[in-house]
Design a protein around this motif. Structure first.
Motif, PDB file in Angstrom:
ATOM      1  N   LEU A   1       2.461   8.710  -4.352  1.00  0.00           N
ATOM      2  CA  LEU A   1       3.352   7.224  -4.962  1.00  0.00           C
ATOM      3  C   LEU A   1       2.661   6.725  -6.224  1.00  0.00           C
ATOM      4  O   LEU A   1       2.003   6.513  -6.675  1.00  0.00           O
ATOM      5  CB  LEU A   1       3.006   5.994  -3.831  1.00  0.00           C
ATOM      6  CG  LEU A   1       3.583   4.615  -3.807  1.00  0.00           C
ATOM      7  CD1 LEU A   1       5.305   4.761  -3.974  1.00  0.00           C
ATOM      8  CD2 LEU A   1       3.030   3.870  -2.729  1.00  0.00           C
TER       9      LEU A   1
ATOM     10  N   PHE B   1       2.255   3.653  -8.929  1.00  0.00           N
ATOM     11  CA  PHE B   1       2.755   2.503  -9.110  1.00  0.00           C
ATOM     12  C   PHE B   1       3.089   2.095 -10.357  1.00  0.00           C
ATOM     13  O   PHE B   1       2.196   2.412 -11.357  1.00  0.00           O
ATOM     14  CB  PHE B   1       1.812   1.193  -8.651  1.00  0.00           C
ATOM     15  CG  PHE B   1       2.261   0.459  -7.121  1.00  0.00           C
ATOM     16  CD1 PHE B   1       2.026  -0.221  -6.792  1.00  0.00           C
ATOM     17  CD2 PHE B   1       2.722   1.709  -6.605  1.00  0.00           C
ATOM     18  CE1 PHE B   1       2.397  -0.830  -5.470  1.00  0.00           C
ATOM     19  CE2 PHE B   1       2.052   1.350  -4.859  1.00  0.00           C
ATOM     20  CZ  PHE B   1       2.800  -0.025  -4.225  1.00  0.00           C
TER      21      PHE B   1
ATOM     22  N   HIS C   1       8.001   2.270  -1.853  1.00  0.00           N
ATOM     23  CA  HIS C   1       5.654   2.058  -0.773  1.00  0.00           C
ATOM     24  C   HIS C   1       6.170   2.709   0.177  1.00  0.00           C
ATOM     25  O   HIS C   1       5.684   3.210   1.509  1.00  0.00           O
ATOM     26  CB  HIS C   1       5.145   1.358  -0.803  1.00  0.00           C
ATOM     27  CG  HIS C   1       4.837  -0.293   0.156  1.00  0.00           C
ATOM     28  ND1 HIS C   1       6.770  -0.650  -0.377  1.00  0.00           N
ATOM     29  CD2 HIS C   1       4.855  -1.462   0.864  1.00  0.00           C
ATOM     30  CE1 HIS C   1       7.010  -1.783   1.102  1.00  0.00           C
ATOM     31  NE2 HIS C   1       5.541  -1.686   1.328  1.00  0.00           N
TER      32      HIS C   1
ATOM     33  N   VAL D   1      -2.036   7.509  -3.804  1.00  0.00           N
ATOM     34  CA  VAL D   1      -2.000   6.646  -4.695  1.00  0.00           C
ATOM     35  C   VAL D   1      -2.239   5.884  -6.345  1.00  0.00           C
ATOM     36  O   VAL D   1      -3.014   5.302  -5.760  1.00  0.00           O
ATOM     37  CB  VAL D   1      -0.864   4.938  -3.734  1.00  0.00           C
ATOM     38  CG1 VAL D   1      -0.687   4.038  -4.674  1.00  0.00           C
ATOM     39  CG2 VAL D   1      -0.707   5.366  -2.277  1.00  0.00           C
TER      40      VAL D   1
ATOM     41  N   ILE E   1      -1.120  -2.935  -1.062  1.00  0.00           N
ATOM     42  CA  ILE E   1      -0.397  -1.329  -1.376  1.00  0.00           C
ATOM     43  C   ILE E   1       0.195  -1.286   0.156  1.00  0.00           C
ATOM     44  O   ILE E   1       1.323  -1.038   0.485  1.00  0.00           O
ATOM     45  CB  ILE E   1      -1.282   0.178  -1.927  1.00  0.00           C
ATOM     46  CG1 ILE E   1      -1.386  -0.411  -3.496  1.00  0.00           C
ATOM     47  CG2 ILE E   1      -0.109   1.008  -1.963  1.00  0.00           C
ATOM     48  CD1 ILE E   1      -0.443  -1.181  -3.819  1.00  0.00           C
TER      49      ILE E   1
ATOM     50  N   HIS F   1       2.256  -5.606  -1.381  1.00  0.00           N
ATOM     51  CA  HIS F   1       2.382  -5.183  -1.813  1.00  0.00           C
ATOM     52  C   HIS F   1       2.804  -5.021  -3.970  1.00  0.00           C
ATOM     53  O   HIS F   1       1.959  -4.673  -5.243  1.00  0.00           O
ATOM     54  CB  HIS F   1       2.990  -3.420  -1.890  1.00  0.00           C
ATOM     55  CG  HIS F   1       4.739  -3.773  -1.654  1.00  0.00           C
ATOM     56  ND1 HIS F   1       5.237  -4.519  -0.885  1.00  0.00           N
ATOM     57  CD2 HIS F   1       5.576  -2.946  -2.571  1.00  0.00           C
ATOM     58  CE1 HIS F   1       6.132  -4.590  -1.143  1.00  0.00           C
ATOM     59  NE2 HIS F   1       6.675  -3.300  -2.037  1.00  0.00           N
TER      60      HIS F   1
ATOM     61  N   PRO G   1       5.894  -0.599  -7.267  1.00  0.00           N
ATOM     62  CA  PRO G   1       6.608   0.444  -6.737  1.00  0.00           C
ATOM     63  C   PRO G   1       7.390   1.290  -7.140  1.00  0.00           C
ATOM     64  O   PRO G   1       8.107   0.333  -7.401  1.00  0.00           O
ATOM     65  CB  PRO G   1       6.440   0.694  -4.968  1.00  0.00           C
ATOM     66  CG  PRO G   1       6.899  -0.497  -4.823  1.00  0.00           C
ATOM     67  CD  PRO G   1       6.409  -1.268  -5.312  1.00  0.00           C
TER      68      PRO G   1
END
Length: 244
Positions: free
Chosen positions: A58, A60, A81, A96, A106, A152, A159
């Motif tokens: 994942l 960001f 996410h 992540v 997150i 998050h 994300p």
């Protein structure tokens, strides 16, 4: 939205890598020419776990309000996410790239509970989680830089992509790479090197067990760590005796 799943190695291969641990894996990968496989930053929220499994990734990015201006529960299916967890299978790890951000949580208790229910083994986050108290009770491996009460996307990251290559803690992680994580942190193992690492790392772990035994009995450090040629026959005899 459906994201591409990852190709998973066998559970037996992952278990063998977990048995090797991060310290041996890091040194052996270095000998293979990979000097930067440690995911620097994330530490075990609860110590005592040693796991290995394939990475769901994942990514960001910095927030841009024209692209993401929603609240915590607005348009849940557009919050990526969540999407990284949907293909999760038993033994998976989530990695992540949260940009080292210390003010965005997150995942929280509910998301981590879902991942645990899917059979997930752990998360490695270059950033934070929230709900850390309940999260510690989930029997899930959690490696993070810290904790925060924020959700998050509450502050300055959002994300952006699922199952793409990411930079997590300064390490390059491809979707499907095997992640080993324990009390020393997390290490990335490329699939192509996994079997070789098991072969070399297993031998390393075996002679270290012998050396540890001798050192605990007061033996000479110069002879027994690293194992010298002078005591190699002694090690072979010890190893053969363990197999009888």
């Amino acid at each position: 939205m459906k994201y591409d799943d990852i190709k998973r190695p066998s559970r037996e291969l992952c278990d063998a890598l977990a048995a090797i641990g991060t310290a041996t894996a890091s040194s052996e990968l270095n000998l293979m020419g990979l000097r930067n496989c440690h995911i620097a930053g994330p530490k075990a929220l609860v110590t005592g776990k040693r796991v290995a499994g394939p990475a769901l990734t994942l990514q960001f990015m910095p927030n841009r309000e024209d692209l993401f201006a929603g609240g915590e529960y607005d348009n849940p299916e557009l919050q990526l996410h969540r999407e990284v967890m949907y293909p999760a299978q038993a033994g998976d790890m989530i990695v992540v790239d949260a940009r080292g951000n210390m003010s965005s949580g997150i995942f929280g208790e509910m998301m981590l509970t879902y991942f645990k229910g899917r059979g997930g083994q752990g998360v490695v986050i270059d950033g934070c989680i929230r709900d850390s108290g309940p999260a510690k009770k989930l029997d899930l491996g959690i490696w993070v830089n810290g904790v925060t009460p924020n959700y998050h996307a509450q502050t300055d990251i959002v994300p952006y992509a699922v199952n793409v290559p990411v930079a997590c803690g300064g390490a390059f992680v491809m979707p499907g790479d095997i992640i080993i994580a324990d009390d020393d942190g997390a290490v990335v193992v490329p699939i192509a090197l996994a079997e070789k690492l098991i072969e070399t790392g297993g031998g390393h772990a075996e002679w270290e067990e012998f050396s540890r035994l001798r050192l605990s009995q007061g033996a000479d450090l110069q002879r027994y760590y690293p194992l010298s040629d002078a005591v190699y026959d002694e090690y072979i005899a010890w190893r053969d005796a363990q197999e009888e």
